[in-house]
Design an enzyme around this catalytic site. Structure first.
Site, short mmCIF file in Angstrom:
data_model
loop_
_atom_site.label_atom_id
_atom_site.label_comp_id
_atom_site.label_asym_id
_atom_site.label_seq_id
_atom_site.Cartn_x
_atom_site.Cartn_y
_atom_site.Cartn_z
N GLY A 49 0.81 -1.16 -0.14
CA GLY A 49 -0.02 0.17 0.04
C GLY A 49 0.96 1.23 0.03
O GLY A 49 1.71 1.21 0.68
N LYS A 286 -9.24 7.62 17.47
CA LYS A 286 -8.60 9.17 17.13
C LYS A 286 -9.11 9.59 15.79
O LYS A 286 -9.44 10.89 15.43
CB LYS A 286 -7.23 9.19 17.26
CG LYS A 286 -6.40 8.42 16.07
CD LYS A 286 -4.97 8.52 16.36
CE LYS A 286 -4.13 8.01 15.26
NZ LYS A 286 -2.62 8.52 15.26
N ARG A 348 -5.59 14.08 7.78
CA ARG A 348 -6.77 14.04 6.56
C ARG A 348 -8.09 13.74 7.26
O ARG A 348 -8.98 14.29 6.66
CB ARG A 348 -6.45 12.78 5.93
CG ARG A 348 -6.76 11.52 6.32
CD ARG A 348 -6.47 10.34 5.32
NE ARG A 348 -4.94 10.09 5.18
CZ ARG A 348 -4.60 9.17 4.21
NH1 ARG A 348 -5.33 8.51 3.50
NH2 ARG A 348 -3.22 9.17 4.26
#
Length: 463
Positions: A49, A286, A348
């Site tokens: 990834g 979180k 993000r």
């Protein structure tokens, strides 16, 4: 691999950064010895990834150890065929020309012309192609060192000693089920380091949460001691730009201490920790609460008071939830609290919450955002809500002396679910959740959580 010019005090890498090699080869040799590597037998590391953190993590290892080509091989896998749209190609061209070191590197590699053609629309660039030159599609503004990219998954993993899971949690199970087919005849057992932050909920036959390391263990059948989680208070681009950061490698002591030493760099300190459950669950939580933090910041014009009220409530909910899942979870303090703080502050998921509040994005657009990748907090909202709304988990509500499902004591999570998953209320509802006069004092929520009778061991049981 990365070309380098050896200087008097260290190595100048092709991304322009200088890394002092004092002690680096010794750490590599020590870790090779731990794994039983003989001379001529490469230590093979592959990242799976190529999102922002996965790419940066591979690049950190490449910068540190890539010069020792006879001892270690560092590669990264990503799916082929993802094209770079013209607007991104134009922005990439601007980034290249603003960095003299990057410009010179591409010219030396005879790679500059393709970025000119990409900017003009005369050529289609691909994500795996630009990654070889050191550009992550989800983090264009931060050039990395060139990486050795593999697009065939079997080739990437079949003999890897260390596999780094940089996939979103939503893709982890599927990819590792495929990987397990390539490992059926392996003699040695690889080590997995998971960077994924997210969870799934499985409600049948009993409600439980599934973390990425559990997904990997279930898919591959590897021993639990060989699967670890790495997390910490960090932002990928800032770490690669050599801002000081720290992290924890969580899991069995068998590999934790040696991996922590191997991964440690002067600006990136890694500690080992045995509490895999708390850190991995907090890694998913979180991201959930970072979305709400972004919403609150935008809706209140960065009000410090509003953000601190939100922080108080959301951290109490995080403590409440982790005490459901672990009998003696590590306290939300020190590095673990810092990890939560930086994610709520920047990242993000927080960015996504801000964009929703500004109206630049909407939940209907999905959770995979151009230039950012997967917003993992969205699916985690759904998973935690589904788990905590199960009647079988009901607890006594102190102020009403009646049983309630746990999510009723998590008003922030409940509101995020209504905004992001059900889409039945507007983003402004997050502020009402903060102002609800019937909300329990965050201290009371923590006290409930810390009652040992609250712990449900079945919630993290294996499939």
């Amino acid at each position: 691999m990365v070309s380098s010019v050896q200087g008097e005090h260290g190595s100048m890498h092709s991304n322009g950064s200088t890394y002092n090699s004092n002690g680096t080869e010794e750490r590599l040799d020590e870790f090779r010895s731990v794994l039983g590597k003989s001379d001529g037998d490469l230590l093979k590391i592959v990242g799976i990834g190529a999102g922002a953190w996965g790419s940066v993590f591979a690049a950190l290892l490449q910068d540190a150890y890539g010069q020792f080509r006879e001892k270690v091989q560092i590669r990264i896998w990503r799916r082929p065929g993802r094209s770079v749209d013209r607007s991104t190609a134009e922005h990439l061209f601007e980034v290249i020309n603003s960095r003299e070191d990057v410009l010179r590197r591409l010219i030396r590699r005879c790679a500059y012309l393709k970025y000119v053609e990409g900017r003009l629309g005369d050529r289609t660039l691909y994500a795996d192609e630009i990654l070889r030159d050191g550009f992550c599609l989800n983090m264009i503004d931060t050039p990395l060192c060139p990486l050795k990219v593999v697009t065939n998954l079997q080739e990437a993993v079949w003999d890897a000693d260390i596999v780094i899971n940089g996939l979103p949690s939503t893709e982890t199970r599927e990819v590792f089920e495929e990987i397990s087919r390539y490992w059926k005849e392996r003699i040695t057992v690889p080590i997995i380091i998971s960077l994924a932050k997210g969870v799934e909920a499985d409600l049948d036959p009993i409600p439980r949460i599934i973390t990425p390391t559990q997904m990997i263990q279930c898919a591959t059948g590897l021993p639990v001691e060989n699967i670890l989680y790495l997390g910490g208070p960090n932002i990928a681009s800032e770490i690669y730009n050599k801002e000081y950061a720290n992290a924890r490698i969580c899991g069995a002591e068998k590999w934790g201490k040696s991996l922590a030493k191997f991964l440690r760099q002067p600006h990136f300190i890694v500690w080992d920790n045995s509490d895999l459950v708390t850190h991995e669950v907090m890694g998913g939580l979180k991201n959930v609460y970072a979305i709400g933090a972004g919403m609150v910041a935008s809706l209140t014009n960065e009000s410090a008071t509003s953000k601190s009220v939100y922080f108080s409530h959301c951290t109490s909910e995080m403590i409440f939830i982790t005490h459901l899942l672990a009998e003696e979870p590590e306290k939300l303090a020190g590095p673990l609290l810092a990890d939560t703080y930086v994610t709520l502050l920047k990242g993000r998921n927080a960015w996504y919450g801000q964009m929703l509040a500004k109206g630049d994005l909407s939940p209907d657009m999905g959770d995979s955002i151009k230039g950012k990748g997967m917003i993992q907090g969205v699916s985690a909202v759904g998973a935690f809500y589904a788990l905590l709304s199960q009647p079988s988990l009901s607890i006594m509500r102190p102020d009403q002396n009646k049983p309630v499902v746990p999510v009723e004591l998590c008003p922030i999570l409940k509101t995020l679910y209504k905004i992001l998953i059900k889409r039945e209320v507007s983003v402004q509802a997050i502020l009402q959740a903060l102002r609800d006069e019937t909300m329990n004092d965050p201290r009371e929520r923590i006290e409930i959580a810390q009652s040992h009778a609250f712990y449900r061991p079945s919630l993290l049981s294996k499939s």
